[in-house]
Design a protein around this motif. Structure first.
Motif, mmCIF file in Angstrom:
data_model
loop_
_atom_site.group_PDB
_atom_site.id
_atom_site.type_symbol
_atom_site.label_atom_id
_atom_site.label_comp_id
_atom_site.label_asym_id
_atom_site.label_seq_id
_atom_site.Cartn_x
_atom_site.Cartn_y
_atom_site.Cartn_z
ATOM 1 N N HIS A 116 38.464 43.764 31.216
ATOM 2 C CA HIS A 116 39.150 42.338 31.890
ATOM 3 C C HIS A 116 39.027 42.459 33.119
ATOM 4 O O HIS A 116 39.693 43.353 33.685
ATOM 5 N N GLY A 117 39.635 41.224 33.730
ATOM 6 C CA GLY A 117 39.442 41.348 35.197
ATOM 7 C C GLY A 117 40.431 40.443 35.881
ATOM 8 O O GLY A 117 40.666 39.931 35.443
ATOM 9 N N SER A 118 40.805 40.906 36.862
ATOM 10 C CA SER A 118 42.377 39.698 37.462
ATOM 11 C C SER A 118 41.607 39.186 38.290
ATOM 12 O O SER A 118 40.730 38.766 39.100
ATOM 13 N N ASP A 119 42.071 37.742 38.380
ATOM 14 C CA ASP A 119 40.991 36.597 38.745
ATOM 15 C C ASP A 119 41.729 36.129 40.182
ATOM 16 O O ASP A 119 41.055 35.017 40.827
ATOM 17 N N SER A 120 42.146 36.413 40.515
ATOM 18 C CA SER A 120 43.074 36.242 42.158
ATOM 19 C C SER A 120 43.514 37.193 42.399
ATOM 20 O O SER A 120 44.420 38.180 41.759
ATOM 21 N N VAL A 121 44.660 37.062 44.043
ATOM 22 C CA VAL A 121 44.909 38.412 44.951
ATOM 23 C C VAL A 121 46.345 38.952 43.958
ATOM 24 O O VAL A 121 46.805 39.093 44.017
ATOM 25 N N GLU A 122 46.569 37.412 43.700
ATOM 26 C CA GLU A 122 48.035 37.093 43.447
ATOM 27 C C GLU A 122 48.129 38.210 41.855
ATOM 28 O O GLU A 122 49.085 39.071 41.451
ATOM 29 N N LYS A 126 51.243 41.523 40.327
ATOM 30 C CA LYS A 126 51.313 41.278 39.251
ATOM 31 C C LYS A 126 50.683 42.110 37.831
ATOM 32 O O LYS A 126 52.006 42.909 37.546
ATOM 33 N N GLU A 127 49.255 42.443 37.773
ATOM 34 C CA GLU A 127 49.072 42.838 37.104
ATOM 35 C C GLU A 127 49.547 44.345 37.741
ATOM 36 O O GLU A 127 49.912 44.886 35.714
#
Ligand code: UDP
Ligand code: MG
Length: 149
Positions: A116-122, A126-127
């Motif tokens: 998994h990798g975050s899809d945005s800086v926002e 959060k993650e």
């Protein structure tokens, strides 16, 4: 502060012995490791991590998958690391992921896509707050000026 992303090696990636290979790809690119833990999460935690997807038909299967064994949760830092991290990972469906990407090289089914990798800086913010409430580590690489001009 430099951009950070949340990367998680999913239970299949841990079981299949891909932890070292995946960490190596992020390291060799030049990103800095700012958080790392092997952790088995419970259902409410997995549901929180994937709360944006709670209406999707695959949500329950996804949660079962994520809680099925330990995962490796990480924070990686560097210029453009959110978008470039997603490129290193490859398309969500491994059959569509380019060879040379992590999913393209190591996965076949969408429900066993290793990472998994975050899809945005926002989402990354959060993650990281969810998985690393203690905060990421604070250290600077002595190689910095060999990676950044
Ligand atoms: N997923 C799935 N079936 C689908 C779509 C997604 O099992 O049809 C799983 C897959 O493991 C994916 C995760 O749900 O990585 C989160 O989906 P998302 O669309 O956020 O993809 P990602 O950001 O991981 O590429
Ligand atoms: Mg996603």
């Amino acid at each position: 502060m430099a951009e950070q992303t949340f990367i998680m090696i999913k239970p299949d990636g841990v079981q299949r012995g891909l932890v070292g290979e995946i960490i190596s790809r992020f390291e060799k690119k030049g990103f800095y490791l700012k958080g790392l833990k092997l952790i088995t999460v419970d259902r409410p935690f997995a549901e929180r991590h994937y709360s944006d997807l709670s209406a999707k038909p695959f949500f329950n299967g996804l949660v079962e998958y994520i809680i099925s064994g330990p995962v490796v949760a990480m924070v990686w830092e560097g210029k453009g690391v959110v978008a470039t991290g997603r490129k290193l990972i490859g398309a969500t469906n491994p059959l569509a992921s380019e060879p040379g990407t992590i999913r393209g090289d190591f996965a076949i089914d969408i429900g066993r896509n290793v990472i998994h990798g975050s899809d945005s800086v926002e989402s990354a913010t959060k993650e990281i707050a969810l998985w690393f409430p203690e905060g990421p580590a604070n250290w600077q690489s002595s190689l910095h000026s060999w990676i950044y001009e």
